[in-house]
Enzyme design. Structure first.
Site, PDB file in Angstrom:
ATOM      1  N   CYS A  58       0.815  -1.213   0.000  1.00 50.19           N
ATOM      2  CA  CYS A  58       0.000   0.000   0.000  1.00 50.19           C
ATOM      3  C   CYS A  58       0.852   1.269   0.000  1.00 50.19           C
ATOM      4  CB  CYS A  58      -0.930   0.016   1.206  1.00 50.19           C
ATOM      5  SG  CYS A  58      -2.065  -1.359   1.203  1.00 50.19           S
ATOM      6  N   ASP A  73       2.957   2.399   2.518  1.00 50.89           N
ATOM      7  CA  ASP A  73       3.260   3.040   3.811  1.00 50.89           C
ATOM      8  C   ASP A  73       3.699   2.000   4.830  1.00 50.89           C
ATOM      9  OD1 ASP A  73       2.292   5.853   3.509  1.00 50.89           O
ATOM     10  OD2 ASP A  73       0.384   4.860   3.138  1.00 50.89           O
ATOM     11  N   CYS A  87       4.647   8.466   2.050  1.00 51.61           N
ATOM     12  CA  CYS A  87       4.514   9.776   1.427  1.00 51.61           C
ATOM     13  C   CYS A  87       4.781  10.889   2.436  1.00 51.61           C
ATOM     14  CB  CYS A  87       3.116   9.920   0.839  1.00 51.61           C
ATOM     15  SG  CYS A  87       1.821   9.728   2.061  1.00 51.61           S
ATOM     16  N   CYS A  90      -2.873   8.098   6.956  1.00 47.92           N
ATOM     17  CA  CYS A  90      -1.502   8.255   7.456  1.00 47.92           C
ATOM     18  C   CYS A  90      -1.508   8.521   8.956  1.00 47.92           C
ATOM     19  CB  CYS A  90      -0.788   9.409   6.749  1.00 47.92           C
ATOM     20  SG  CYS A  90      -0.508   9.107   4.999  1.00 47.92           S
TER      21      CYS A  90
END
Lengths: 394, 133
Positions: free
Chosen positions: B35, B37, B61, B105
């Site tokens: 994915c 992360d 990111c 996140c």
């Protein structure tokens, strides 16, 4: 600032801006009006049509002006499908790494009952003409394969595919948005039936493009409302934009071989420099490639972070990372050439132009190296790779 | 219009508490490379159950890196019981907000800290979830 995202859009050329403002100021008439300033606008329009046709080896009557590449793709594919349906042909061949303007149009046709074959693009990012030939059936109404890929820049064997389609009597459309004005394109030599192009990819304005339709290939209009473009695309023409597009195209193809060689030399320098970063790899074939396209994967890092830090260093680029698209999946193009998710997230596309200097190339190479090293310094994946807990892919 | 708030960019450019704690009392890793992360948190917890030190490593990111950084700041020097109550909303709020599609996140940051605390508790024979109640 080093702008290295010319595949996304380009800066307009001075000549195109001058032409556009000149037409906006002096030739504001409606080309459909019969009085003199209308007819002057009509002349500007028809001159642009003739200029563009001449560049790609077409007749002026075979050029339809559109709002850009996406509209041209939609119109070409929808037309071939509608005409195919009338003859009971409901099969379309395309590839897995087309632009979404093609893929989403095909998805809609699939919902309407069409059968779509998406060809494999192989690890080198190239379609095999023999696989196109093998996929063609009695009920195939269209083959649509992009001229050059927008992410990895691989140039497809269009001439061979065109020959095959011609010999089998199947309409061949190509999305040439990335190729037009960057490499020579000739619709006759390449046996192209329909072709899409967009002005802002070759230093022209945004919001204008064209669809080439070979004489005898049926085309339907997507937009109803008037007799413009011989009834194939209603709406008052974007005269200034069209004139600027023709200007930009003429300018781009002047001494195209020299320009290609100069840009490709810088591309190759970039490829060589970036290859020296450990555990990196180029995406797509290095030789059958647009002169300005460089696309790499760097293991252990994520693309969006890379882009943001490059932007801080004054370099604008692009990535196929999921984070840059707002979806969970990375680029369908990178997945189509067999890159696994882990690696596809760490991709970087640099698309350079004639304006990119040798100094820019050096700056890009050193900056990318620094940023990749920095991001790896606190990447848990990189730690595991270095500790041997995980196997390197690249 | 910028993609991220100034706060997110500031933490992304100058992340706090980056690194590894070799003799950590609790380590947690969440997310997956598929994915895009992965966050790893290291905690040093003293006898008074105060988080003396915290470090992170993140593959992800800009907002993933900023969320990790902010989450470590929010728990550093705090009692474990307080760290257990950290929410993703608090992380996002401290960053002056995240775009909707980046909220995950902040969720990962919360999960990474809870996972490290779980590790600490399991090493000390107690479940983190129980303690959080």
């Amino acid at each position: 600032m080093i702008y290295a995202d010319n595949a996304a859009t380009t800066a307009m050329s001075e000549a195109a801006i001058a032409r556009m403002t000149e037409v906006m100021k002096q030739t504001y008439g409606n080309p459909s009006s019969l009085y003199s300033i209308g007819q002057e606008a009509k002349e500007v329009l028809e001159q642009a049509r003739a200029d563009i046709a001449s560049v790609i080896g077409a007749n002026p009557g075979e050029i339809i002006f559109t709002s850009g590449g996406s509209e041209a793709d939609n119109q070409a594919i929808t037309s071939a499908a509608r005409f195919g349906l009338r003859k009971g042909k409901k099969h379309i061949i395309s590839s897995a790494f087309e632009h979404h303007a093609v893929l989403h149009t095909l998805n809609r046709l699939k919902e309407e009952g069409f059968e779509i074959t998406l060809l494999d693009v192989h690890e080198d990012g190239l379609i095999r003409p023999e696989e196109v030939e093998a996929a063609i059936r009695e009920d195939t109404c269209l083959v649509t394969i992009m001229y050059a890929n927008n992410e990895i820049g691989t140039i497809q064997p269009i001439r061979k595919i065109g020959e095959i389609c011609k010999s089998k009597g199947v309409t061949f459309h190509t999305d040439a948005v990335q190729a037009m004005a960057h490499i020579p394109v000739n619709v006759d030599e390449d046996n192209i039936g329909m072709l899409s192009a967009s002005a802002h990819k070759f230093h022209g304005p945004k919001g204008v493009g064209f669809l080439y339709v070979r004489k005898g290939v049926p085309v339907y209009n997507l937009i109803e409302g008037g007799a413009q473009e011989r009834g194939r695309r209603a709406g008052t023409e974007n005269v200034a934009g069209i004139a600027a597009m023709a200007e930009a195209l003429k300018e781009a193809v002047t001494d195209i071989s020299e320009k290609m060689a100069s840009v490709a030399a810088k591309r190759d320098k970039l490829i060589q420099g970036l290859s020296e970063i450990p555990h990196s790899a180029i995406n797509g074939d290095a030789s059958h490639r647009l002169p300005g396209n460089v696309n790499f994967c760097f293991e252990g890092i994520e693309g969006e972070s890379l882009l943001l830090l490059l932007d801080d260093k004054g370099i604008q680029a692009s990535s196929g990372s999921a984070c840059t698209s707002g979806s969970l999946d990375p680029s369908h193009v990178l997945l189509a050439i067999g890159r696994v998710h882990d690696v596809a997230h760490g991709s970087l596309r640099l698309s350079i132009s004639e304006d990119t200097s040798n100094e820019d190339v050096e700056t890009i190479i050193s900056s990318v190296g620094e940023v990749v090293e920095y991001l790896r310094s606190f990447s848990p994946i990189w730690r595991d790779l270095m500790a041997g807990k995980k196997q390197f892919i690249l | 219009m910028a993609l991220y708030s100034e706060k997110v960019m500031e933490h992304f450019r100058n992340p706090r508490n980056v690194g590894v704690i070799e003799d950590a009392d609790g380590v947690g890793e969440v997310g997956n490379a598929k994915c895009g992360d992965i966050m790893k948190m290291y905690l040093k917890i003293n006898d008074d159950e105060i988080i003396e030190d915290v470090k992170f490593e993140t593959f992800g990111c800009g907002s993933a890196i900023a969320s990790s950084s902010m989450a470590t700041e929010l728990i550093k020097g705090k009692p474990v019981s307080e760290a257990m109550k950290l929410t993703n909303a608090a992380v996002a709020e401290a960053l002056d907000g995240l775009p909707d599609y980046k909220m995950h996140c902040s969720v990962l940051a919360e999960e990474a800290i809870k996972s490290a605390l779980d590790d600490y508790y399991s090493k000390n024979g107690e479940s983190a979830n129980k303690s959080g109640e």
